[in-house]
Design a protein around this motif. Structure first.
Motif, short mmCIF file in Angstrom:
data_model
loop_
_atom_site.label_atom_id
_atom_site.label_comp_id
_atom_site.label_asym_id
_atom_site.label_seq_id
_atom_site.Cartn_x
_atom_site.Cartn_y
_atom_site.Cartn_z
N ILE A 1 35.78 -4.22 5.22
CA ILE A 1 36.24 -5.23 4.26
C ILE A 1 37.12 -4.60 3.19
O ILE A 1 38.15 -5.16 2.78
N ALA A 2 36.72 -3.40 2.72
CA ALA A 2 37.50 -2.73 1.68
C ALA A 2 38.90 -2.38 2.20
O ALA A 2 39.90 -2.56 1.50
N ARG A 3 38.96 -1.90 3.45
CA ARG A 3 40.27 -1.57 4.01
C ARG A 3 41.11 -2.81 4.27
O ARG A 3 42.31 -2.82 4.08
N PHE A 4 40.43 -3.86 4.67
CA PHE A 4 41.15 -5.09 4.95
C PHE A 4 41.70 -5.71 3.67
O PHE A 4 42.81 -6.25 3.64
N GLY A 5 40.91 -5.67 2.60
CA GLY A 5 41.33 -6.28 1.34
C GLY A 5 42.11 -5.33 0.46
O GLY A 5 42.72 -5.76 -0.51
N GLY A 6 42.12 -4.00 0.75
CA GLY A 6 42.82 -3.04 -0.09
C GLY A 6 44.33 -3.05 0.18
O GLY A 6 44.81 -3.58 1.19
N THR A 7 45.08 -2.42 -0.75
CA THR A 7 46.53 -2.34 -0.60
C THR A 7 46.91 -1.04 0.08
O THR A 7 46.26 -0.01 -0.09
N GLU A 8 47.98 -1.07 0.83
CA GLU A 8 48.47 0.12 1.52
C GLU A 8 49.18 1.02 0.52
O GLU A 8 49.84 0.56 -0.40
N GLU A 9 49.01 2.32 0.72
CA GLU A 9 49.62 3.29 -0.17
C GLU A 9 50.61 4.15 0.60
O GLU A 9 50.50 4.32 1.82
N HIS A 10 51.61 4.68 -0.14
CA HIS A 10 52.61 5.57 0.43
C HIS A 10 52.48 6.93 -0.22
O HIS A 10 52.22 7.04 -1.42
N GLU A 11 52.69 7.97 0.58
CA GLU A 11 52.57 9.33 0.07
C GLU A 11 53.97 9.95 -0.06
O GLU A 11 54.85 9.72 0.77
#
Length: 320
Positions: free
Chosen positions: A28-38
């Motif tokens: 759920i956390a991954r589904f609701g979290g925002t994607e990050e760029h490195e």
């Protein structure tokens, strides 16, 4: 035995349920979290105060955190800092990174300078290793904040040392005595000026009066100039017109004289070439005639009128 087996079964079911709950929570956390760029940042300066987990800001707005810090093996002068930023952070061309220190000892990575309309910083497809040596887009750096002060610290210390030496040389015993003499002379001058205060005030008052009189004189000169302009415009104009008429008449007379000279020029030429030589010949003839008449008069005077007709008598000859 049955009671123990029931406890083991219940415990196993509880552990399975807890594991499933943990997996579901992470999903759920991954589904609701925002994607990050490195991104990678290569600092050619000290990163003191920066650590894994330090915050990254974009124009003062929290944007992500530091993922790792390490020396770059191909060139140990550089420190590679990998940061993780939120997906909505506009890391466009023109964005630069600096290290912002603080008095508490902690440092943050600050990003700014993104240019509107520019494409985002990415790794190009043709040769990604040239621009992205570790497979991540690289954000350029610039020196700022405490980093710039620390980098320029040696030059500042050298300049401070030079300034201290010059101040020490300037504040020698001899210069201190000179400065003391200058201060004494300044005190005397100030005292003299204070004593001459009334005279200075009177001089200033006279200067003000002179300035006022000069202003009045300038005003009168201006009025006189305006009057002169009126006289020149009204009274001198008829005289100028008469003068112009006289000049025109003189010009006409000069033209007439030139015409007369032109008409008389042939006669003057004839007079100079013919008449004057004849007059010269006549003058010579008159001179000759005059000489002859003088001779005749002399003969008449000596011999009488008969001397003009007969021959002159020879004198009587008497022998000895």
């Amino acid at each position: 035995m049955e009671t123990r087996s029931n406890h083991v079964l219940v415990g196993a079911v509880v552990l399975i349920l807890l594991a499933m709950l943990a997996i579901f929570t992470v999903w759920i956390a991954r589904f609701g979290g925002t994607e990050e760029h490195e991104y990678d940042i290569f600092f050619r300066q000290s990163v003191d105060g920066l650590a894994t987990g330090s915050s990254v800001t974009f124009s003062g707005v929290p944007a992500g955190q530091v993922k790792s810090i390490s020396l770059w093996q191909p060139d140990p002068q550089y420190v590679r800092v990998r940061v993780s930023l939120k997906q909505d952070i506009p890391v466009l061309r023109g964005t630069t990174a600096t290290i912002q220190g603080s008095f508490t000892g902690t440092s943050t990575v600050s990003l700014d300078g993104a240019v509107k309309g520019q494409p985002p910083i990415t790794c190009p497809d043709p040769d990604p290793n040239k621009v992205c040596p570790l497979g991540k887009p690289v954000i350029p750096t610039k020196t700022g904040g405490l980093g710039a002060i620390l980098n320029s610290a040696p030059q500042l210390l050298e300049r401070l040392s030079t300034l201290t030496e010059r101040l020490t040389g300037m504040l020698s015993d001899r210069n201190q005595a000179s400065i003391a003499g200058i201060l004494d002379n300044t005190n005397r001058l100030s005292a003299a000026l204070a004593d001459r205060g009334p005279e200075i005030a009177a001089t200033l008052a006279q200067t003000r009066v002179a300035i006022a009189q000069a202003g009045n004189a300038a005003q009168q000169i201006g009025e006189l100039a305006q009057t002169t302009n009126g006289v020149l415009a009204n009274d001198i104009q008829p005289t100028i017109q008469n003068l112009n008429g006289a000049i025109k008449s003189a010009q006409a007379s000069a033209d007439t004289l030139n015409s007369a000279i032109g008409d008389a020029r042939p006669g003057l030429t004839t007079f100079s070439k013919q008449t004057i030589p004849q007059i010269n010949q006549l003058v010579r003839d008159l001179r000759v005639t005059s000489a002859s008449l003088a001779t005749i008069a002399e003969r008449v005077e000596q011999g009488g009128a008969s001397s003009l007709i007969g021959q002159q008598k020879l004198p009587d000859y008497k022998g000895k």
